[in-house]
Design a protein around this motif. Structure first.
Motif, mmCIF file in Angstrom:
data_model
loop_
_atom_site.group_PDB
_atom_site.id
_atom_site.type_symbol
_atom_site.label_atom_id
_atom_site.label_comp_id
_atom_site.label_asym_id
_atom_site.label_seq_id
_atom_site.Cartn_x
_atom_site.Cartn_y
_atom_site.Cartn_z
ATOM 1 N N VAL A 1 0.835 -1.204 0.000
ATOM 2 C CA VAL A 1 0.000 0.000 0.000
ATOM 3 C C VAL A 1 0.871 1.257 0.000
ATOM 4 O O VAL A 1 0.623 2.208 -0.747
ATOM 5 N N LEU A 2 1.905 1.265 0.823
ATOM 6 C CA LEU A 2 2.786 2.428 0.892
ATOM 7 C C LEU A 2 3.573 2.610 -0.400
ATOM 8 O O LEU A 2 3.835 3.743 -0.822
ATOM 9 N N ALA A 3 3.961 1.507 -1.036
ATOM 10 C CA ALA A 3 4.695 1.605 -2.301
ATOM 11 C C ALA A 3 3.815 2.202 -3.398
ATOM 12 O O ALA A 3 4.269 3.048 -4.188
ATOM 13 N N ARG A 4 2.559 1.785 -3.466
ATOM 14 C CA ARG A 4 1.639 2.363 -4.457
ATOM 15 C C ARG A 4 1.429 3.845 -4.193
ATOM 16 O O ARG A 4 1.360 4.649 -5.134
ATOM 17 N N SER B 1 -4.761 2.997 5.774
ATOM 18 C CA SER B 1 -5.016 1.800 4.971
ATOM 19 C C SER B 1 -3.840 0.841 5.001
ATOM 20 O O SER B 1 -4.016 -0.379 4.877
ATOM 21 N N SER B 2 -2.629 1.388 5.138
ATOM 22 C CA SER B 2 -1.462 0.506 5.213
ATOM 23 C C SER B 2 -1.487 -0.348 6.478
ATOM 24 O O SER B 2 -0.882 -1.433 6.504
ATOM 25 N N SER C 1 -6.275 14.870 4.130
ATOM 26 C CA SER C 1 -7.127 13.796 4.644
ATOM 27 C C SER C 1 -6.987 12.525 3.820
ATOM 28 O O SER C 1 -6.984 11.417 4.369
ATOM 29 N N SER C 2 -6.828 12.670 2.503
ATOM 30 C CA SER C 2 -6.637 11.485 1.659
ATOM 31 C C SER C 2 -5.320 10.790 1.976
ATOM 32 O O SER C 2 -5.241 9.554 1.973
ATOM 33 N N SER C 3 -4.283 11.573 2.250
ATOM 34 C CA SER C 3 -2.987 10.980 2.604
ATOM 35 C C SER C 3 -3.075 10.238 3.941
ATOM 36 O O SER C 3 -2.498 9.154 4.100
ATOM 37 N N VAL C 4 -3.785 10.823 4.893
ATOM 38 C CA VAL C 4 -3.957 10.157 6.188
ATOM 39 C C VAL C 4 -4.714 8.840 6.017
ATOM 40 O O VAL C 4 -4.389 7.829 6.663
#
Length: 202
Positions: A41-44, A145-146, A137-140
């Motif tokens: 998730v973090l890589a994407r 999600s990760s 907020s999307s980044s959080v």
């Protein structure tokens, strides 16, 4: 009488406590699977950030600066203290907003020929994203999600968040006096352009 001690037990008869690690092999596998999902998730997310930065870096600015002045007036009305840059890219068919401290609105290259009222409506919608800190907020949500990537309701929640973000910005546009029919027609055109972009990318 001489005291006779019992013979020491043989080493083979000594009982050792069972190893905790040997008793839970599934725990290591579970942690490894969770870590792999989190890293995916973090890589994407990192790839998306790099692509967006590349898009912004290659975008161009209108020479006359009319769009930037209009965005500045809209931002001032909203109480935004951050300057909103307006750029153009031939790689886009729909507007994109990026950045938290230094927000940028990237418009399709064809937006140079849009009517002034349409430009105002689009910038009003995108500045509403900046005002609401939707990028933050999307980044959080991505970071959360990760951690919870395995939850079956996560994808539904993320999609719902995007829908509510767009609806909130749509409300800002409608409250500014834009006609619902005019705005709905413009959104349909954007949706067609977005669907065409997704089909061409597959």
């Amino acid at each position: 009488l001489a005291h006779r001690s019992d013979p020491a037990p043989a080493s083979s008869e000594l009982s050792l406590p069972p190893s905790r690690e040997a008793g839970y092999p599934w725990l290591a596998a579970l942690l490894a699977a969770w870590a792999a999902g989190a890293l995916f998730v973090l890589a994407r997310f990192a790839i998306d950030v790099m692509r967006t930065r590349s898009l912004v870096r290659d975008a161009i600015q209108a020479p006359e600066g009319m769009h930037a002045r209009l965005a500045a007036r809209i931002a001032e009305r909203m109480g935004l203290r951050r300057r909103v840059r307006v750029l153009f890219s031939e790689e886009l068919s729909v507007p994109v907003t990026w950045g938290i401290l230094r927000p940028v609105v990237v418009l399709p290259l064809e937006a140079w020929e849009w009517p002034a009222e349409r430009i105002r409506i689009v910038l009003l919608h995108e500045c509403a994203h900046v005002w609401r800190l939707d990028c933050l907020s999307s980044s959080v949500v991505v970071l959360a999600s990760s951690l919870w990537w395995f939850h079956p309701l996560l994808l539904i929640c993320r999609r719902r968040l995007r829908v509510e973000q767009e609806r909130a910005c749509d409300d800002v546009v409608l409250l500014d006096g834009v006609g619902p029919a005019e705005y709905a027609s413009m959104l349909v055109e954007f949706a067609r352009g977005l669907s065409w972009l997704e089909e061409s990318a597959t």
